[in-house]
Design a protein around this motif. Structure first.
Motif, PDB file in Angstrom:
ATOM      1  N   TYR A 170       0.831  -1.206   0.000  1.00  0.00           N
ATOM      2  CA  TYR A 170       0.000   0.000   0.000  1.00  0.00           C
ATOM      3  C   TYR A 170       0.870   1.262   0.000  1.00  0.00           C
ATOM      4  O   TYR A 170       0.555   2.247  -0.682  1.00  0.00           O
ATOM      5  CB  TYR A 170      -0.932   0.003   1.214  1.00  0.00           C
ATOM      6  N   GLY A 171       1.962   1.234   0.748  1.00  0.00           N
ATOM      7  CA  GLY A 171       2.865   2.389   0.769  1.00  0.00           C
ATOM      8  C   GLY A 171       3.497   2.656  -0.579  1.00  0.00           C
ATOM      9  O   GLY A 171       3.597   3.810  -1.016  1.00  0.00           O
ATOM     10  N   ILE A 172       3.929   1.562  -1.267  1.00  0.00           N
ATOM     11  CA  ILE A 172       4.519   1.728  -2.601  1.00  0.00           C
ATOM     12  C   ILE A 172       3.491   2.314  -3.565  1.00  0.00           C
ATOM     13  O   ILE A 172       3.781   3.217  -4.350  1.00  0.00           O
ATOM     14  CB  ILE A 172       5.048   0.372  -3.122  1.00  0.00           C
ATOM     15  N   GLU A 173       2.249   1.797  -3.491  1.00  0.00           N
ATOM     16  CA  GLU A 173       1.182   2.305  -4.353  1.00  0.00           C
ATOM     17  C   GLU A 173       0.925   3.778  -4.105  1.00  0.00           C
ATOM     18  O   GLU A 173       0.760   4.567  -5.047  1.00  0.00           O
ATOM     19  CB  GLU A 173      -0.089   1.491  -4.115  1.00  0.00           C
ATOM     20  N   THR A 174       0.909   4.171  -2.831  1.00  0.00           N
ATOM     21  CA  THR A 174       0.661   5.574  -2.491  1.00  0.00           C
ATOM     22  C   THR A 174       1.760   6.480  -3.027  1.00  0.00           C
ATOM     23  O   THR A 174       1.493   7.565  -3.568  1.00  0.00           O
ATOM     24  CB  THR A 174       0.537   5.733  -0.971  1.00  0.00           C
ATOM     25  N   VAL A 175       3.023   6.028  -2.888  1.00  0.00           N
ATOM     26  CA  VAL A 175       4.158   6.833  -3.364  1.00  0.00           C
ATOM     27  C   VAL A 175       4.094   6.992  -4.885  1.00  0.00           C
ATOM     28  O   VAL A 175       4.275   8.091  -5.427  1.00  0.00           O
ATOM     29  CB  VAL A 175       5.484   6.193  -2.935  1.00  0.00           C
ATOM     30  N   LEU A 176       3.834   5.873  -5.594  1.00  0.00           N
ATOM     31  CA  LEU A 176       3.795   5.939  -7.051  1.00  0.00           C
ATOM     32  C   LEU A 176       2.643   6.814  -7.537  1.00  0.00           C
ATOM     33  O   LEU A 176       2.802   7.614  -8.474  1.00  0.00           O
ATOM     34  CB  LEU A 176       3.675   4.535  -7.638  1.00  0.00           C
ATOM     35  N   ARG A 177       1.478   6.662  -6.921  1.00  0.00           N
ATOM     36  CA  ARG A 177       0.346   7.502  -7.303  1.00  0.00           C
ATOM     37  C   ARG A 177       0.649   8.969  -7.045  1.00  0.00           C
ATOM     38  O   ARG A 177       0.347   9.847  -7.870  1.00  0.00           O
ATOM     39  CB  ARG A 177      -0.902   7.090  -6.522  1.00  0.00           C
ATOM     40  N   GLY A 178       1.247   9.244  -5.898  1.00  0.00           N
ATOM     41  CA  GLY A 178       1.583  10.635  -5.575  1.00  0.00           C
ATOM     42  C   GLY A 178       2.575  11.225  -6.552  1.00  0.00           C
ATOM     43  O   GLY A 178       2.455  12.384  -6.957  1.00  0.00           O
ATOM     44  N   ALA A 179       3.571  10.397  -6.965  1.00  0.00           N
ATOM     45  CA  ALA A 179       4.577  10.883  -7.916  1.00  0.00           C
ATOM     46  C   ALA A 179       3.933  11.204  -9.258  1.00  0.00           C
ATOM     47  O   ALA A 179       4.189  12.256  -9.860  1.00  0.00           O
ATOM     48  CB  ALA A 179       5.683   9.852  -8.079  1.00  0.00           C
ATOM     49  N   ASN A 180       3.089  10.292  -9.732  1.00  0.00           N
ATOM     50  CA  ASN A 180       2.422  10.516 -11.013  1.00  0.00           C
ATOM     51  C   ASN A 180       1.496  11.723 -10.964  1.00  0.00           C
ATOM     52  O   ASN A 180       1.505  12.578 -11.858  1.00  0.00           O
ATOM     53  CB  ASN A 180       1.628   9.275 -11.419  1.00  0.00           C
ATOM     54  N   ASP A 181       0.673  11.789  -9.929  1.00  0.00           N
ATOM     55  CA  ASP A 181      -0.251  12.919  -9.814  1.00  0.00           C
ATOM     56  C   ASP A 181       0.495  14.237  -9.682  1.00  0.00           C
ATOM     57  O   ASP A 181       0.115  15.254 -10.276  1.00  0.00           O
ATOM     58  CB  ASP A 181      -1.183  12.728  -8.613  1.00  0.00           C
ATOM     59  N   GLY A 182       1.581  14.231  -8.902  1.00  0.00           N
ATOM     60  CA  GLY A 182       2.352  15.455  -8.714  1.00  0.00           C
ATOM     61  C   GLY A 182       2.998  15.939  -9.990  1.00  0.00           C
ATOM     62  O   GLY A 182       2.980  17.138 -10.298  1.00  0.00           O
ATOM     63  N   LEU A 183       3.596  15.002 -10.763  1.00  0.00           N
ATOM     64  CA  LEU A 183       4.203  15.391 -12.036  1.00  0.00           C
ATOM     65  C   LEU A 183       3.158  15.949 -12.993  1.00  0.00           C
ATOM     66  O   LEU A 183       3.385  16.948 -13.679  1.00  0.00           O
ATOM     67  CB  LEU A 183       4.901  14.184 -12.675  1.00  0.00           C
ATOM     68  N   THR A 184       1.991  15.318 -13.037  1.00  0.00           N
ATOM     69  CA  THR A 184       0.929  15.788 -13.937  1.00  0.00           C
ATOM     70  C   THR A 184       0.488  17.197 -13.561  1.00  0.00           C
ATOM     71  O   THR A 184       0.394  18.086 -14.423  1.00  0.00           O
ATOM     72  CB  THR A 184      -0.276  14.835 -13.884  1.00  0.00           C
ATOM     73  N   MET A 185       0.218  17.416 -12.295  1.00  0.00           N
ATOM     74  CA  MET A 185      -0.273  18.727 -11.858  1.00  0.00           C
ATOM     75  C   MET A 185       0.775  19.811 -12.044  1.00  0.00           C
ATOM     76  O   MET A 185       0.442  20.956 -12.386  1.00  0.00           O
ATOM     77  CB  MET A 185      -0.724  18.654 -10.409  1.00  0.00           C
ATOM     78  N   SER A 186       2.045  19.469 -11.838  1.00  0.00           N
ATOM     79  CA  SER A 186       3.095  20.479 -12.017  1.00  0.00           C
ATOM     80  C   SER A 186       3.189  20.914 -13.476  1.00  0.00           C
ATOM     81  O   SER A 186       3.399  22.090 -13.777  1.00  0.00           O
ATOM     82  CB  SER A 186       4.444  19.950 -11.533  1.00  0.00           C
ATOM     83  N   ARG A 187       3.011  19.967 -14.404  1.00  0.00           N
ATOM     84  CA  ARG A 187       3.070  20.323 -15.812  1.00  0.00           C
ATOM     85  C   ARG A 187       1.835  21.102 -16.232  1.00  0.00           C
ATOM     86  O   ARG A 187       1.903  21.978 -17.083  1.00  0.00           O
ATOM     87  CB  ARG A 187       3.190  19.053 -16.666  1.00  0.00           C
ATOM     88  N   TRP A 188       0.675  20.781 -15.650  1.00  0.00           N
ATOM     89  CA  TRP A 188      -0.541  21.512 -15.997  1.00  0.00           C
ATOM     90  C   TRP A 188      -0.429  22.975 -15.601  1.00  0.00           C
ATOM     91  O   TRP A 188      -0.799  23.865 -16.348  1.00  0.00           O
ATOM     92  CB  TRP A 188      -1.743  20.886 -15.297  1.00  0.00           C
ATOM     93  N   SER A 189       0.103  23.254 -14.443  1.00  0.00           N
ATOM     94  CA  SER A 189       0.205  24.646 -14.007  1.00  0.00           C
ATOM     95  C   SER A 189       1.216  25.403 -14.853  1.00  0.00           C
ATOM     96  O   SER A 189       1.091  26.596 -15.069  1.00  0.00           O
ATOM     97  CB  SER A 189       0.605  24.704 -12.519  1.00  0.00           C
TER      98      SER A 189
END
Length: 556
Positions: A386-405
């Motif tokens: 669950y921790g690995i899943e949370t980290v990977l999801r956070g990394a993907n979501d964070g990269l996406t949002m940073s590029r959108w802004s």
């Protein structure tokens, strides 16, 4: 037939070039006239032979582009072009001109996405206004786009290319003028007609058609004869469709120093010469049609990857006219059964399915492990997973949002409001000729290779073949050599193009496999890879430059 000497262009004087052109005009005045076919009576037969420095079989976009390029680079060469379907004049595609029924108030679904390099080869901004793209642009029949947005169905990752990715560093006004688009969508019919209009204006080019090739006789090898004997092609002039002019048939023979096969994926020339291909079917079918939109598409190409294949919404020319209806082209790659279902839907049902596929934006990644599998793990392992899943999801979501802004965010595609014209479908396959050349023979375009349409590279690869082969022919003529008399120049063409095409085939197939995977760890890796490419400017710009044809996958 007659033989001719090859003179290096580098040592030609202005007077000698003018003299050659005058001789070509005199020959044109006395040689057999092939177009139109109606010049033959029902009992006529053509037995005379004509020799060409370059004879092209296949007058579609690739073959006619090669002829157009050669007439500019090597005006001293005699050219012949054999085509079974002679296109109408470009003027017949003007919506205001309906005398021949080719004019249309909405775009055709038979269209191509062209790269900047292809647009330039086809005459964009040539200066004299005579290039095919300039002619189409003057009629408002080019759908330019300067942004491409790609996203996945089961993750947050997006990948956005713009025309600025084709410029290194901070773009200046001159660079913006030079690279002002990422690509353009152009219809097949008007494009081929514009190219043929160019060729019709040159008396040194024989347009042989409508005609079909009956037999090809080419040297089997270079062997002990240097240079090898010329290629011989027997062809039949066919009557135009039944209508106002009664015509007949005639048999013609042509010999050539170099025969170029540009007659498509089922190339008659390639098969007649026994040049083998390798390939396979993808088990997918592409459905394409023209649709109406509820608002302008804002010069943006959209592509969403689904498990069965990508669906693309592409800008077309009518948006540029302003007012009235807005249009786009759809290319939806899917399974044959799903394609058949889509074709059988009513227009309202099809629009619902299409909007459902296009309007779903980026989402979260699926669970890394299924609930059942996770519950079967010991508590410590389940917690680690669950921790690995949370980290990977956070990394993907964070990269996406940073590029959108940073890059203005995700741009939802317009809603499809209607369908214009038929829904067409064709099976998808990959094929590759084991050799692109033989003694006095070269393959270009689909005669040499076919690819999956997901990256829109099919015609672009074919036009790059035409550009490369014309360069090799020009180099031979500059050296005072017969372009087909030695394998040196043909092998140079084959070496350069096979490297580039194989790289493109491998890349496109890798995308097909990657976006078809549903195994959660692979989905996470794909999402992260997309976001990293979008985030890493140099990598993204390099991919854009290769796709645009500005640089190759390998140095020349």
């Amino acid at each position: 037939c007659y033989s001719r000497s090859f003179v290096p262009r580098s040592v030609m004087t202005t007077a000698s070039i003018a003299a050659r052109r005058l001789i070509a005009r005199k020959r044109a005045a006395t040689r057999q006239t092939i177009v139109p076919a109606a010049s033959f009576s029902s009992s006529s037969s053509v037995s005379s032979s004509r020799h060409y420095d370059v004879l092209i079989v296949g007058g579609g976009a690739v073959g006619s582009a090669l002829a157009s390029t050669l007439r500019r680079l090597t005006p001293s060469l005699s050219l012949g072009l054999i085509e079974p379907r002679v296109p109408p004049p470009l003027s017949s595609f003007d919506p205001a001109s309906s005398s021949k029924g080719h004019g249309a108030s909405s775009p055709s679904a038979r269209a191509y996405a062209l790269s900047p390099a292809s647009l330039d080869l086809l005459g964009r901004k040539r200066g004299d206004g005579g290039g095919a793209i300039d002619r189409l642009d003057g009629m408002g029949r080019v759908g330019y786009y300067d942004r491409m947005q790609v996203w996945e169905h089961d993750g947050p990752a997006t990948l956005t290319f713009t025309n600025r990715d084709l410029m290194k560093g901070v773009p200046d006004e001159e660079a913006l003028e030079r690279e002002d688009v990422l690509g353009a969508v152009v219809e097949d019919g008007p494009l081929v007609s514009a190219l043929w209009d160019e060729l019709r204006e040159d008396s040194a080019v024989d347009l042989l058609g409508p005609a079909v090739v009956k037999s090809v006789n080419a040297p089997g090898s270079i062997g002990g004869v240097t240079p090898p004997p010329h290629v011989r092609v027997d062809y039949m002039i066919t009557s135009p469709p039944s209508g106002s002019i009664s015509g007949g048939e005639g048999i013609g023979t042509a010999t050539a120093s170099l025969l170029v096969a540009a007659d498509g994926a089922n190339s008659h020339v390639r098969r007649a010469l026994g040049m083998p291909t390798v390939g396979f079917g993808y088990g997918r079918r592409a459905l394409t049609c023209t649709v109406k939109l509820d608002r302008p598409i804002q010069r943006t190409a959209h592509q969403r990857f689904l498990p069965e294949g990508p669906v693309a919404l592409l800008p077309v020319w009518t948006e540029m006219e302003g007012g009235g209806d807005y249009y786009a082209n759809i290319v939806w790659s899917t399974t044959p059964s799903h394609s058949d279902k889509l074709k059988g839907l009513t227009e309202a049902e099809f629009i619902l399915e299409l909007n459902d596929a296009l309007q779903r934006g980026p989402s979260i990644n699926p669970p890394l492990l299924s609930e059942n599998f996770r519950s079967s793990l010991p508590a410590p392992l389940a917690g680690i997973a669950y921790g690995i899943e949370t980290v990977l999801r956070g990394a993907n979501d964070g990269l996406t949002m940073s590029r959108w802004s940073e890059r203005h965010g995700f741009l939802p595609p317009p809603l499809v409001s209607g369908v214009s014209g038929p829904r067409l479908a064709f099976d998808l396959s990959l094929s590759h000729a084991q050799a692109y050349v033989g003694p006095r023979v070269a393959l270009i375009g689909d005669a040499a290779h076919t690819v999956h349409p997901m990256a829109g590279q099919g015609l672009n690869l074919g036009l790059a073949d035409a550009e490369c082969l014309s360069r090799s022919i020009e180099e031979a003529v500059r050296g005072g050599m017969d372009p087909g008399g030695t394998m040196h120049f043909l092998n140079s063409y084959q070496s350069e193009r096979q490297r580039e095409v194989m790289a493109a085939l491998a890349g496109i197939h890798a995308l097909h496999v990657a976006f078809g995977m549903t195994f959660p760890p692979a989905v996470y890796a794909r999402s992260l890879g997309m976001n990293l490419v979008d985030f890493a400017g140099p990598v993204r710009r390099r991919l854009a430059e290769v796709a645009a044809g500005r640089v190759g996958a390998f140095p020349r």
